[in-house]
Each structure stands twice: as C-alpha cells, then as structure tokens.
Design an enzyme around this catalytic site. Structure first.
Site, PDB file in Angstrom:
ATOM      1  N   ASP A   1       0.891  -1.378  -0.209  1.00  0.00           N
ATOM      2  CA  ASP A   1      -0.178   0.085  -0.105  1.00  0.00           C
ATOM      3  C   ASP A   1       0.890   1.090  -0.050  1.00  0.00           C
ATOM      4  O   ASP A   1       2.154   1.294   0.549  1.00  0.00           O
ATOM      5  CB  ASP A   1      -0.837   0.117   1.227  1.00  0.00           C
ATOM      6  CG  ASP A   1      -1.905  -1.138   1.300  1.00  0.00           C
ATOM      7  OD1 ASP A   1      -2.656  -1.281   0.174  1.00  0.00           O
ATOM      8  OD2 ASP A   1      -2.265  -1.715   2.380  1.00  0.00           O
TER       9      ASP A   1
ATOM     10  N   ASP B   1      -7.294  -1.415  -4.620  1.00  0.00           N
ATOM     11  CA  ASP B   1      -8.272  -0.828  -3.795  1.00  0.00           C
ATOM     12  C   ASP B   1      -8.988   0.119  -4.205  1.00  0.00           C
ATOM     13  O   ASP B   1     -10.367   0.084  -3.989  1.00  0.00           O
ATOM     14  CB  ASP B   1      -7.537  -0.277  -2.188  1.00  0.00           C
ATOM     15  CG  ASP B   1      -6.719  -1.377  -1.611  1.00  0.00           C
ATOM     16  OD1 ASP B   1      -7.001  -2.722  -1.749  1.00  0.00           O
ATOM     17  OD2 ASP B   1      -5.554  -0.995  -0.764  1.00  0.00           O
TER      18      ASP B   1
END
Length: 163
Positions: free
Chosen positions: A120, A138
């Site tokens: 991330d 995401d």
C-alpha cells in the site's frame, strides 16, 4: 464490445497500473517510509499489509492470512465470472464495475502470491487523522462497488418503469 472483452480490458488496465505503481514504490521508497506530497493531506508511503481492507487481520501473530485471502480471492473471482455471465450486454455500469473489482482483486492477489502481503502506498489524512493506506487495486475495487450499486439502482428504476 462484448461484455467479457470490456470487463477483461478494464481488469487488465487496472492490474497493469496497480503492479507498475507498486513496483515504483518498492523501488523508490524504503519500507515504512513516507514522502510528503501535500502537507497535512497526502503522503506517498511504503507499507505492507498481510490482512484485508483497513488492516483487518493484519497481525503478525497469525500466519494463515495469506492462504485465507488467496482462497477468498479465488472464490470471489469465480463469483465475479458468474455475475458477468448473467449480466446484460448493455449494462455497462455492471460490466465496468465487475471489471474494476476483477482487476483490483487480481492486483492484490498477485502481491499475496509473490510477497505474502499487499503493498500500500497512498496515505490520505487531515492533521493526525489518517485513512488507512491503500493502492490502485483498492481504488478499483471501491469504484467497482459504486458502479455495481449504480447498476442495481438503474435496473431497479428501469424495472419499475415497465410495470
């Protein structure tokens, strides 16, 4: 364009963008580092997550997350394929939504298979209030879910128009 081609194209673009951005982050930032882009609002970070969205099951004291999330993703991919099969050819919101979810799921699946965790790197915050770090996959999953909701709403509205 046929629904399978459209969903596949969307998924492929998302997978490529997701993987290219994750490689760039892994190659240009140190793990757990941060680079301020917009002070008090946005950083690029390099963090990893063994869990799911918002850090669910992102714990070092358990070691079954990887297998669990790989299985859940594979089952989800089968469900997406079945939903796509039953989708009307002109329902572009649903087709696009399924393509986004498919691309996002595969993007994070690649990380889980290769690294055992998901990279991330987008950190949005206001002052000390941080949204959990996320990535392109995401974002695609969220946009896909929104498109699916719009599709359900539109189909419901169209069905009531014909009654």
């Amino acid at each position: 364009m046929k629904k399978y081609s459209l969903a596949g194209l969307i998924a492929a673009v998302i997978i490529i963008l997701d993987q290219v951005t994750k490689v760039a982050v892994r190659n240009n930032l140190e793990l757990w580092s941060s680079k301020t882009i917009i002070p008090d609002y946005f950083n690029l970070v390099y963090v990893v997550n063994k869990g799911a969205a918002f850090g669910f099951l992102n714990r070092s004291d358990i070691n079954w997350q990887r297998t669990f999330f790989i299985i859940v993703t594979v089952v989800s991919l089968a469900a997406i394929t079945m939903l796509l099969k039953s989708t009307k050819d002109k329902d572009y919101f649903q087709i696009s939504g399924l393509g986004c979810i498919l691309g996002g799921a595969v993007g994070n699946l690649i990380d889980r298979i290769i690294f055992g965790e998901v990279t991330d790197f987008l950190d949005i915050y206001a002052g000390t209030h941080h949204w959990p770090a996320f990535n392109v996959a995401d974002i695609a999953i969220c946009f896909g879910a929104i498109a699916m909701i719009i599709s359900v709403y539109r189909n419901k509205s169209n069905a009531s128009d014909t009654v």
